[in-house]
Design an enzyme around this catalytic site. Structure first.
Site, mmCIF file in Angstrom:
data_model
loop_
_atom_site.group_PDB
_atom_site.id
_atom_site.type_symbol
_atom_site.label_atom_id
_atom_site.label_comp_id
_atom_site.label_asym_id
_atom_site.label_seq_id
_atom_site.Cartn_x
_atom_site.Cartn_y
_atom_site.Cartn_z
ATOM 1 N N GLU A 88 8.523 -14.913 -10.142
ATOM 2 C CA GLU A 88 7.736 -13.779 -9.656
ATOM 3 C C GLU A 88 7.251 -12.868 -10.775
ATOM 4 O O GLU A 88 6.219 -12.229 -10.638
ATOM 5 C CB GLU A 88 8.462 -12.985 -8.567
ATOM 6 C CG GLU A 88 9.626 -12.159 -9.008
ATOM 7 C CD GLU A 88 10.268 -11.385 -7.854
ATOM 8 O OE1 GLU A 88 9.561 -10.916 -6.965
ATOM 9 O OE2 GLU A 88 11.506 -11.251 -7.872
ATOM 10 N N TRP A 143 -2.736 -2.791 -1.655
ATOM 11 C CA TRP A 143 -2.405 -4.206 -1.772
ATOM 12 C C TRP A 143 -3.285 -4.881 -0.717
ATOM 13 O O TRP A 143 -3.049 -4.733 0.482
ATOM 14 C CB TRP A 143 -0.921 -4.442 -1.471
ATOM 15 C CG TRP A 143 -0.459 -5.837 -1.763
ATOM 16 C CD1 TRP A 143 -0.011 -6.333 -2.949
ATOM 17 C CD2 TRP A 143 -0.391 -6.930 -0.837
ATOM 18 N NE1 TRP A 143 0.319 -7.655 -2.824
ATOM 19 C CE2 TRP A 143 0.096 -8.051 -1.547
ATOM 20 C CE3 TRP A 143 -0.713 -7.089 0.518
ATOM 21 C CZ2 TRP A 143 0.288 -9.306 -0.943
ATOM 22 C CZ3 TRP A 143 -0.518 -8.339 1.114
ATOM 23 C CH2 TRP A 143 -0.021 -9.421 0.379
ATOM 24 N N ARG A 183 3.975 -0.306 -4.761
ATOM 25 C CA ARG A 183 3.725 -0.810 -3.409
ATOM 26 C C ARG A 183 2.414 -1.593 -3.320
ATOM 27 O O ARG A 183 2.114 -2.209 -2.294
ATOM 28 C CB ARG A 183 3.677 0.357 -2.414
ATOM 29 C CG ARG A 183 4.937 1.186 -2.387
ATOM 30 C CD ARG A 183 4.799 2.325 -1.416
ATOM 31 N NE ARG A 183 4.721 1.828 -0.061
ATOM 32 C CZ ARG A 183 5.760 1.649 0.744
ATOM 33 N NH1 ARG A 183 6.965 1.943 0.320
ATOM 34 N NH2 ARG A 183 5.596 1.207 1.961
ATOM 35 N N CYS A 211 0.847 -1.188 0.000
ATOM 36 C CA CYS A 211 0.000 0.000 0.000
ATOM 37 C C CYS A 211 0.887 1.245 0.000
ATOM 38 O O CYS A 211 1.900 1.309 0.690
ATOM 39 C CB CYS A 211 -0.935 0.084 1.182
ATOM 40 S SG CYS A 211 -2.111 -1.252 1.265
ATOM 41 N N LYS A 256 13.427 -14.921 -9.448
ATOM 42 C CA LYS A 256 13.256 -13.827 -10.413
ATOM 43 C C LYS A 256 12.294 -14.259 -11.504
ATOM 44 O O LYS A 256 11.379 -13.540 -11.865
ATOM 45 C CB LYS A 256 14.629 -13.508 -11.005
ATOM 46 C CG LYS A 256 14.967 -12.095 -11.291
ATOM 47 C CD LYS A 256 15.323 -11.234 -10.133
ATOM 48 C CE LYS A 256 14.369 -11.209 -9.028
ATOM 49 N NZ LYS A 256 14.783 -10.576 -7.827
ATOM 50 N N LYS A 313 6.103 -4.275 -3.699
ATOM 51 C CA LYS A 313 7.536 -4.079 -3.514
ATOM 52 C C LYS A 313 7.965 -4.204 -2.061
ATOM 53 O O LYS A 313 8.933 -4.854 -1.730
ATOM 54 C CB LYS A 313 7.897 -2.688 -4.054
ATOM 55 C CG LYS A 313 9.362 -2.328 -3.919
ATOM 56 C CD LYS A 313 10.195 -3.127 -4.870
ATOM 57 C CE LYS A 313 11.666 -2.759 -4.820
ATOM 58 N NZ LYS A 313 12.465 -3.802 -5.498
ATOM 59 N N GLU A 361 18.066 -17.386 -6.465
ATOM 60 C CA GLU A 361 17.669 -16.042 -6.882
ATOM 61 C C GLU A 361 17.173 -16.031 -8.332
ATOM 62 O O GLU A 361 16.172 -15.390 -8.646
ATOM 63 C CB GLU A 361 18.849 -15.073 -6.666
ATOM 64 C CG GLU A 361 18.627 -13.661 -7.134
ATOM 65 C CD GLU A 361 17.445 -12.943 -6.481
ATOM 66 O OE1 GLU A 361 16.819 -13.493 -5.559
ATOM 67 O OE2 GLU A 361 17.122 -11.833 -6.940
ATOM 68 N N HIS A 407 17.768 -37.109 -5.443
ATOM 69 C CA HIS A 407 17.086 -37.626 -4.247
ATOM 70 C C HIS A 407 15.570 -37.444 -4.329
ATOM 71 O O HIS A 407 14.886 -37.466 -3.313
ATOM 72 C CB HIS A 407 17.649 -36.959 -2.992
ATOM 73 C CG HIS A 407 19.092 -37.294 -2.778
ATOM 74 N ND1 HIS A 407 19.526 -38.551 -2.426
ATOM 75 C CD2 HIS A 407 20.220 -36.554 -2.940
ATOM 76 C CE1 HIS A 407 20.844 -38.562 -2.349
ATOM 77 N NE2 HIS A 407 21.290 -37.359 -2.671
ATOM 78 N N ASN A 440 -1.630 2.539 5.541
ATOM 79 C CA ASN A 440 -0.766 1.432 5.131
ATOM 80 C C ASN A 440 -0.365 0.692 6.398
ATOM 81 O O ASN A 440 0.148 1.310 7.328
ATOM 82 C CB ASN A 440 0.480 1.976 4.408
ATOM 83 C CG ASN A 440 1.545 0.907 4.215
ATOM 84 O OD1 ASN A 440 1.217 -0.270 4.072
ATOM 85 N ND2 ASN A 440 2.800 1.309 4.222
ATOM 86 N N GLY A 441 -0.607 -0.613 6.424
ATOM 87 C CA GLY A 441 -0.250 -1.402 7.602
ATOM 88 C C GLY A 441 -1.404 -2.339 7.945
ATOM 89 O O GLY A 441 -2.284 -2.581 7.114
HETATM 90 C C1 AGP Z 1 12.507 -9.863 -4.868
HETATM 91 O O1 AGP Z 1 12.494 -9.732 -6.233
HETATM 92 C C2 AGP Z 1 11.273 -9.785 -4.178
HETATM 93 N N1 AGP Z 1 10.300 -9.004 -4.738
HETATM 94 C C3 AGP Z 1 11.265 -10.003 -2.682
HETATM 95 O O2 AGP Z 1 11.640 -11.329 -2.498
HETATM 96 C C4 AGP Z 1 12.126 -9.101 -1.777
HETATM 97 O O3 AGP Z 1 13.471 -9.348 -1.986
HETATM 98 C C5 AGP Z 1 11.733 -9.376 -0.309
HETATM 99 O O4 AGP Z 1 10.380 -9.076 -0.129
HETATM 100 C C6 AGP Z 1 12.576 -8.604 0.676
HETATM 101 O O5 AGP Z 1 12.432 -7.243 0.508
HETATM 102 P P1 AGP Z 1 13.411 -6.225 1.207
HETATM 103 O O6 AGP Z 1 14.761 -6.439 0.609
HETATM 104 O O7 AGP Z 1 12.853 -4.890 0.882
HETATM 105 O O8 AGP Z 1 13.401 -6.541 2.664
#
Ligand code: AGP
Length: 627
Positions: free
Chosen positions: A507, A87, A27, A2, A504, A622, A500, A523, A113-114
Site C-alpha cells: 500500500e 477522494w 482522508r 473525503c 503494509k 484513511k 499484514e 500448490h 463526504n459520502g
Molecule cells: C491499513 O493500512 C489500511 N489502510 C486499511 O486496510 C485499513 O486497515 C482498512 O481500511 C480498515 O480501516 P478501519 O480499521 O478504519 O476500519
C-alpha cells in the site's frame, strides 16, 4: 474518504479552513476547495448588489496547491466558510469536480463526504426543470435540490432536501443570504461540531479542530446543526431542537502533528510502545493477597454485561489490516476459549447471508470506526440476532455507537493511511479479550491465565526492543528496495502477520507483494519464484518452525533470497536465510504484536527509498466510508 470542515466566527476563515484541510488530508487528497461568504466591501467595485457573495477556490491535487492559489488571492476574505479535500468517487479528480459545489443560482455552496445513491434520479428530475449541472459528482444534486427547495427558510429547505437523499452524507452548507451561518447534517458519515468562544466549527474528525478547540458535539445520524459564531443548535429529523452533550477531547495538538518525524507513519510506528501501554495497563488488575502473593486479572469495565456463556460461536469481521488483526484474534480466541471462531472480510460477509443467531458473538474491528463495509456487515449480523462487540480506536465513531458493546484501543489519533499502532493495539485487545473470555468460560488454567497476562504486560517493552531494529531494517530495505515482486510466507500466527506485512508494503511502496501460508506455496505460487525474488519468511511461531524451514529451503532451491524474522535465541535460522531480523521472544499467541514491527519499518524504508508519498499513498484514503 473525503474530509470536510467549516468555520464561522470573527477571524478570517480562509487560513483556518486550509489548516483544517491540511490535517484532514489523510482522508483524501486528489483535489481540495473552500467556499467563503465574502465580506460585503469586497463584493463589487461599483457598490451594486453582487449576484452572489459566495466565493470559491478549488485546486486539483493536494491541499498545498489550494494554499498556493489562496496566497495569490489577497481579496479572498470572509469570516464564515466551508472546505473539502476529496477522494474521488463520481468523476475524475478535477477543479470542476472538486468541492464545494455551488447551486445554479449561486446562493448555496455545499461540501459533502459520502455517497448519494439516488443522485442520478434526482439529477434527471432537476434537469427536467432546466437546472444545469456543472460537475459529474453525486454531491452537486444536494446543492441544486436545496436551491430548488428553498422558499425563504434555509433550515426547512435543507430538511426537505436531506429527506430525499439515500446513501451516506456528512455535509456543510452556506448560503449568501445567511451571513455567519453554516448548516451541517449527517447520515452514516462522520461529522463533529467544534465549540469555541465566539467562533464555532465542524469537521469530519477531531484532527481538524484540535488546535482550535477540544470541546465537541457529536452529531448523530438524521440530525441537523445550525452553527453561528455564538451558538450551536441541533435539530432531530422532525426539526425539533434537541439538547446535545459537549464532549471534552483529551488529545493534545502533538497527537495531530508529526512532532519532528518526517512522516506520520514513522511517528506512529515509534508510538507503539506507548499506545500498547495505554491500551493494556488500565485493564490489568493487580491484587496483593493475604499471603503476600499478587493476583493478576484482566478487567474490562466496558463489557461487564457481556455473558460469554451465552455464545456457541464467534464471528470476527473487519477490513484490511483490521481484518488481519481479526485473523490473529481467531487463533487466540479459538485456542484459549475452545469455541468455534471464524474471521471474514466485512465486504464479503455483508452479502453472504451468514448463518448466525442470538448465540453468535460478532466481533467487529475498526481503527476509524467509520468503515462502510464493516458498518454494513455489523448491521447485517445484528439483524440476524447476533450480539456485536466492537474494537474501535476513534471514540464516539459510528461503529462504537452501533455496537452492543465496545472496547476502545487507546492508540491515540492515527493519521498515516497505513495503520501501524492501530493494528498492534487491536491485536493486544483481542489477546486480552481472549484471556478474559477464557477466564469467564473456565477454559484456561490459573497458571496459563497469569502467565499470559504477564506476557501481555511485557508487550510495550518488547515492542520498544523490536523498534531497536530500526537501523538494521533500513539496511535491509536499502538492499531489497528494487525487488519488483515479493512474497511473505508463514504458518499459523506467522501467516496472519505475513498478510499484514505484505499489505503494509504494497500500500505504501506500490511493489507487488503477496502473502502465502508457507505450506501453500508449492500448490502453484512457487512457479513465480525465480532467482533474485525476495521471500520474507516469518519464523516466530516456533511450534511450526521446522515446517517453515522446509518451505524456505524450497524457495532457496529455486534461487529466491530469504529475509527471515525469528525470535531472539533462534540460531539455526542463520543457516537457512540470507538475512535475519531477530525480535524479542514472547508467548506464541502474542507473536504478531512484536513480529509486525520490523515489517512496518521495512515497508516504510522501502517506500522511502522508492520515493513514494508515504503518508498519502496513491488511490487510498484513511477512512473508507464508501462501499
Ligand atoms: C491499513 O493500512 C489500511 N489502510 C486499511 O486496510 C485499513 O486497515 C482498512 O481500511 C480498515 O480501516 P478501519 O480499521 O478504519 O476500519
Amino acid at each position: 474518504m473525503c474530509g470536510i470542515t467549516g468555520y464561522t466566527g470573527i477571524n478570517q476563515a480562509g487560513p483556518i479552513l486550509l489548516e483544517g484541510l491540511r490535517r484532514l488530508e489523510y482522508r483524501g487528497y486528489d483535489s481540495a476547495g473552500i467556499a467563503i461568504q465574502s465580506e460585503k466591501s469586497a463584493e463589487t467595485e461599483n457598490g451594486s448588489a453582487p449576484a452572489s457573495s459566495i466565493k470559491m477556490l478549488k485546486a486539483t491535487g493536494k491541499v498545498s496547491h489550494l494554499v498556493e492559489k489562496f496566497e495569490a488571492e489577497p481579496d479572498f476574505k470572509g469570516v464564515c466558510g466551508i472546505g473539502h479535500t476529496r477522494w474521488a468517487t463520481h468523476g475524475i479528480p478535477s477543479d470542476t469536480n472538486a468541492h464545494p459545489h455551488l447551486s445554479a443560482d449561486g446562493k448555496f455552496a455545499v461540501v459533502h463526504n459520502g455517497i448519494i445513491e439516488n443522485f442520478a434520479e434526482i439529477r434527471a428530475e432537476l434537469q427536467k426543470y432546466g437546472i444545469e449541472f456543472k460537475s459529474e459528482t453525486d454531491t452537486e444534486v444536494i446543492v441544486q435540490l436545496l436551491a430548488y427547495n428553498y422558499k425563504g427558510n434555509f433550515k426547512k429547505a435543507l430538511m426537505k432536501t436531506i429527506a430525499r437523499l439515500t446513501g451516506s452524507y456528512a455535509i456543510g452548507v452556506i448560503s449568501d443570504e445567511y451571513p455567519g451561518t453554516i448548516f451541517a447534517a449527517k447520515q452514516a458519515s462522520p461529522l463533529i461540531i467544534g465549540v469555541g468562544i465566539g467562533e464555532n466549527y465542524f469537521a469530519s474528525d477531531i484532527t481538524a479542530l484540535v488546535s482550535n478547540t477540544k470541546n465537541v458535539i457529536d452529531l448523530d445520524d438524521g440530525e441537523v446543526a445550525e452553527i453561528t459564531p455564538d451558538e450551536v443548535k441541533v435539530f432531530d429529523h422532525t426539526g425539533k431542537e434537541i439538547d446535545k452533550e459537549i464532549r471534552h477531547i483529551n488529545w493534545d495538538i502533538a497527537s495531530a502533528e508529526k512532532s519532528g518525524y518526517e512522516h506520520f507513519m514513522m511517528k506512529e510506528i515509534m508510538e507503539q510502545p506507548q499506545a500498547l501501554k495505554a491500551t493494556i495497563e488500565p485493564r490489568i488488575k493487580c491484587e496483593t493477597l493475604n499471603c503476600g502473593d499478587t493476583d493478576l486479572s484482566i478487567v474490562f469495565d466496558e463489557i461487564k454485561g457481556l455473558d460469554m456463556k451465552k455464545f456457541n460461536r464467534v464471528h470476527i469481521t473487519a477490513c484490511g489490516s483490521a481484518y488481519h488483526a481479526g485473523c490473529v484474534g481467531r487463533s487466540i480466541i479459538e485456542s484459549l476459549c475452545k469455541i468455534q471462531v471464524e474471521a471474514e472480510v466485512a465486504s464479503e460477509l455483508r452479502y453472504r447471508d451468514p448463518v448466525m443467531d442470538d448465540k453468535t458473538l460478532v466481533i467487529v474491528i475498526s481503527q476509524s470506526g467509520e468503515t462502510a463495509d464493516t458498518i454494513a456487515a455489523m448491521k447485517e449480523c445484528k439483524y440476524k440476532g447476533a450480539t456485536v462487540l466492537a474494537i474501535v480506536n476513534v471514540v464516539g465513531s459510528s461503529i462504537a455507537k452501533l455496537a452492543d458493546h465496545c472496547i476502545y484501543t487507546w492508540a491515540g489519533p492515527e493519521i498515516a493511511v497505513a495503520t501501524t499502532k492501530g493494528y498492534t493495539t487491536q491485536v493486544a485487545v483481542l489477546a486480552m479479550f481472549a484471556v478474559w473470555a477464557a477466564g469467564e468460560l473456565k477454559t484456561i488454567s490459573h497458571g496459563a491465565y497469569t502467565s499470559l497476562i504477564l506476557d501481555i504486560m511485557h508487550l510495550p517493552e518488547r515492542a520498544q526492543r523490536a523498534l531497536d531494529l530500526n537501523t538494521k531494517v533500513k539496511k535491509m530495505a536499502d538492499k531489497y528496495y528494487d525487488n519488483q515482486s515479493l512474497f511473505f510466507i508463514g504458518r499459523n500466527m506467522d501467516y496472519a502477520v505475513a498478510l499484514e506485512g505484505s499489505l503494509k508494503l504494497k500500500e505504501i511502496s506500490y511493489l507487488h507483494s503477496e502473502a502465502y501460508a508457507a505450506g501453500e506455496l508449492k500448490h502453484g505460487t512457487i512457479a513465480l519464484i525465480e532467482p533474485g525474488r525476495l521471500v520474507v519468511a516469518l519464523c516466530c511461531y516456533e511450534k511450526l518452525f521446522e515446517k517453515t524451514v522446509s518451505n524456505i529451503q524450497q524457495v532457496k532451491a529455486r534461487g529466491a533470497e530469504v529475509l527471515a524474522v525469528a525470535h531472539e535465541g533462534n540460531r539455526s535460522i542463520f543457516q537457512e536465510a540470507d538475512d535475519v531480523l531477530l525480535v524479542p521472544q514472547t508467548d506464541a499467541l502474542l507473536v504478531p504484536v512484536i513480529e509486525i514491527i520490523p515489517l512496518q519499518l521495512f515497508a516504510y524504508y522501502v517506500a522511502k527509498k522508492n520515493g513514494c508519498d508515504i503518508d498519502k499513498p496513491k488511490n487510498l484514503a484513511k477512512s473508507v466510508t464508501v462501499e
